[in-house]
Design a protein around this motif. Structure first.
Motif, mmCIF file in Angstrom:
data_model
loop_
_atom_site.group_PDB
_atom_site.id
_atom_site.type_symbol
_atom_site.label_atom_id
_atom_site.label_comp_id
_atom_site.label_asym_id
_atom_site.label_seq_id
_atom_site.Cartn_x
_atom_site.Cartn_y
_atom_site.Cartn_z
ATOM 1 N N ILE A 1 1.052 -1.097 -0.112
ATOM 2 C CA ILE A 1 -0.119 0.006 -0.055
ATOM 3 C C ILE A 1 0.933 1.008 -0.023
ATOM 4 N N LYS A 2 2.066 1.113 0.852
ATOM 5 C CA LYS A 2 2.990 2.383 0.779
ATOM 6 C C LYS A 2 3.232 2.745 -0.552
ATOM 7 N N GLN A 3 3.940 1.579 -1.091
ATOM 8 C CA GLN A 3 4.592 1.842 -2.703
ATOM 9 C C GLN A 3 3.231 2.376 -3.717
ATOM 10 N N ASP A 4 1.958 2.029 -3.479
ATOM 11 C CA ASP A 4 1.064 2.350 -4.407
ATOM 12 C C ASP A 4 0.684 3.863 -3.963
ATOM 13 N N LEU A 5 0.780 4.144 -2.974
ATOM 14 C CA LEU A 5 0.602 5.750 -2.463
ATOM 15 C C LEU A 5 1.786 6.617 -3.078
ATOM 16 N N GLU A 6 2.782 5.939 -2.826
ATOM 17 C CA GLU A 6 4.034 6.950 -3.276
ATOM 18 C C GLU A 6 3.738 6.845 -4.704
ATOM 19 N N ASP A 7 3.454 5.759 -5.473
ATOM 20 C CA ASP A 7 3.481 5.917 -6.960
ATOM 21 C C ASP A 7 2.385 6.927 -7.326
ATOM 22 N N TRP A 8 1.202 6.821 -6.797
ATOM 23 C CA TRP A 8 0.062 7.500 -7.145
ATOM 24 C C TRP A 8 0.238 9.218 -6.752
ATOM 25 N N PHE A 9 0.775 9.388 -5.646
ATOM 26 C CA PHE A 9 1.069 10.661 -5.180
ATOM 27 C C PHE A 9 2.358 11.477 -5.459
ATOM 28 N N GLY A 10 3.143 10.558 -5.809
ATOM 29 C CA GLY A 10 4.736 11.119 -6.042
ATOM 30 C C GLY A 10 5.264 11.788 -4.804
ATOM 31 N N MET A 11 5.110 11.096 -3.461
ATOM 32 C CA MET A 11 5.548 11.713 -2.439
ATOM 33 C C MET A 11 5.937 10.551 -1.397
ATOM 34 N N GLU A 12 6.654 10.809 -0.522
ATOM 35 C CA GLU A 12 7.692 9.776 0.322
ATOM 36 C C GLU A 12 6.497 9.492 1.471
ATOM 37 N N VAL A 13 6.240 8.175 1.763
ATOM 38 C CA VAL A 13 5.289 7.966 2.912
ATOM 39 C C VAL A 13 6.140 6.985 3.673
ATOM 40 N N ASP A 14 5.975 7.035 4.938
ATOM 41 C CA ASP A 14 6.457 6.519 6.248
ATOM 42 C C ASP A 14 5.579 5.753 6.758
ATOM 43 N N VAL A 15 5.869 4.330 7.121
ATOM 44 C CA VAL A 15 4.899 3.369 7.795
ATOM 45 C C VAL A 15 5.544 2.948 8.994
ATOM 46 N N ILE A 16 4.931 3.410 10.387
ATOM 47 C CA ILE A 16 5.355 3.033 11.711
ATOM 48 C C ILE A 16 4.318 1.890 12.194
ATOM 49 N N LYS A 17 5.064 0.653 12.281
ATOM 50 C CA LYS A 17 4.342 -0.399 12.795
ATOM 51 C C LYS A 17 4.073 -0.674 14.274
ATOM 52 N N ASP A 18 2.935 -1.163 14.437
ATOM 53 C CA ASP A 18 2.725 -1.105 16.064
ATOM 54 C C ASP A 18 3.813 -2.035 17.006
ATOM 55 N N TYR A 19 4.549 -2.738 16.396
ATOM 56 C CA TYR A 19 5.454 -3.502 17.299
ATOM 57 C C TYR A 19 6.858 -2.971 16.960
ATOM 58 N N GLU A 20 7.140 -1.915 16.271
ATOM 59 C CA GLU A 20 8.484 -1.455 16.134
ATOM 60 C C GLU A 20 9.140 -0.672 17.292
ATOM 61 N N ARG B 1 -2.654 -0.953 13.913
ATOM 62 C CA ARG B 1 -1.671 -1.847 13.270
ATOM 63 C C ARG B 1 -0.548 -0.988 12.898
ATOM 64 N N ALA B 2 -0.843 0.333 12.482
ATOM 65 C CA ALA B 2 0.425 1.082 11.791
ATOM 66 C C ALA B 2 -0.311 2.501 11.649
ATOM 67 N N VAL B 3 0.839 3.529 11.583
ATOM 68 C CA VAL B 3 0.422 4.801 11.271
ATOM 69 C C VAL B 3 1.270 5.042 9.994
ATOM 70 N N PHE B 4 0.686 5.769 8.701
ATOM 71 C CA PHE B 4 1.258 5.957 7.824
ATOM 72 C C PHE B 4 1.385 7.579 7.900
ATOM 73 N N VAL B 5 2.641 7.939 7.440
ATOM 74 C CA VAL B 5 2.948 9.626 7.802
ATOM 75 C C VAL B 5 3.136 9.952 6.339
ATOM 76 N N PHE B 6 2.497 10.762 5.764
ATOM 77 C CA PHE B 6 2.532 11.530 4.437
ATOM 78 C C PHE B 6 3.591 12.726 4.584
#
Length: 287
Positions: free
Chosen positions: A94-113, A175-180
């Motif tokens: 999903i991160k890759q799809d969003l980055e490709d679609w919007f042309g911006m970097e997306v960070d994903v922070i998962k709950d267990y990290e 489960r996670a936080v997506f940061v745009f």
């Protein structure tokens, strides 16, 4: 407004998998946590908390298990936490799809990290749930420690707070936080949602759920302190009732069914007539 497009896109990816997103600004989170938990992004950066609905277990996780391991169950032994792995792969796509679609970097922070070299989580998911309006957080710090104790287990240090979702009660997980990183919003472009309090400020009920969560979380009674729209299925409850070391053995049994549909059908028809405790005791000797 770019944030509306982002929310539409991420939800189009999440909802078919029984996942939900809740937007918030980094500032809202940072204002509520100590310095060591603050996130290093601009205040008005858009983020989205992702939670799972109860049906995610069958819709995403078990579907993934059957696709990946049905023809080679022995390969289970080379994998660790199967749910974390499944969600990590899903979020990466999903991160890759969003980055490709919007042309911006997306960070994903998962709950267990964890922060490298420490046992400190990278992010406090309960705070994210509260500021995004996903769930209401009940903080034990609002009570005298003498009030939160168990008659049999006595007092407990480091009491944990608990979140309740207005529709799912405790039958969900953060489960996670997506940061745009490039989505820096204007002031007032997005407003903090008022968090619905499922317990309506009833201090006796809040104290009760804190006790249930801190002293008897394994019996899941804290999850049902309010009426819920949906809850975990017998399949899911059986999985999480087991200690992690027994879960792969259970999955091996599940993989003997011809397909996921047959497994679900079995549980709907036969398993509901049986005692879960008796079943687990007979098969795994854990009670």
């Amino acid at each position: 407004m770019i944030y509306r497009e982002i929310l539409e896109k991420i939800n189009s990816k999440l909802e078919p998998l029984e996942l939900e997103s809740y937007p918030f600004l980094i500032k809202w989170y940072n204002d509520r946590v100590g310095d060591k938990f603050k996130l290093n992004y601009q205040d008005n950066t858009l983020a989205c908390l992702v939670i799972n609905r109860p049906k995610m277990f069958e819709k995403l996780f078990l579907k993934n298990i059957f696709e990946k391991f049905k023809n080679n169950p022995d390969s289970l032994e080379t994998h660790n936490d199967l749910i974390d792995e499944c969600l990590s792969q899903t979020f990466s796509q999903i991160k890759q799809d969003l980055e490709d679609w919007f042309g911006m970097e997306v960070d994903v922070i998962k709950d267990y990290e964890m922060v490298p070299g420490t046992r400190r989580p990278k992010i406090i998911m309960q705070t994210c749930a509260h500021v995004s309006g996903a769930a209401h957080f009940y903080d034990p710090k609002n009570f005298d420690d003498n009030l939160i104790h168990d008659a049999d287990k006595g007092f407990k240090k480091n009491l944990m707070g608990v979140c309740l979702h207005p529709r799912y009660g405790g039958w969900f997980a953060m489960r996670a936080v997506f940061v745009f990183k490039d989505a820096i919003l204007e002031e007032g472009e997005i407003c903090m949602k008022r968090v619905a309090d499922p317990l309506n400020g009833d201090m006796a009920k809040i104290l009760d759920v804190l006790k249930k969560f801190n002293f008897n979380w394994k019996d899941s009674r804290y999850r049902d302190v309010i009426p819920v729209e949906d809850s975990y299925s017998p399949l899911q409850r059986e999985y999480f009732d087991l200690e992690p070391r027994y879960r792969k053995s259970l999955i091996r049994k599940w993989l003997t069914f011809a397909n996921l549909e047959k497994l679900v059908e079995f549980y709907q028809n036969d398993y509901k007539e049986k005692s879960r405790k008796d079943y687990l005791s007979k098969n795994f000797f854990i009670f």
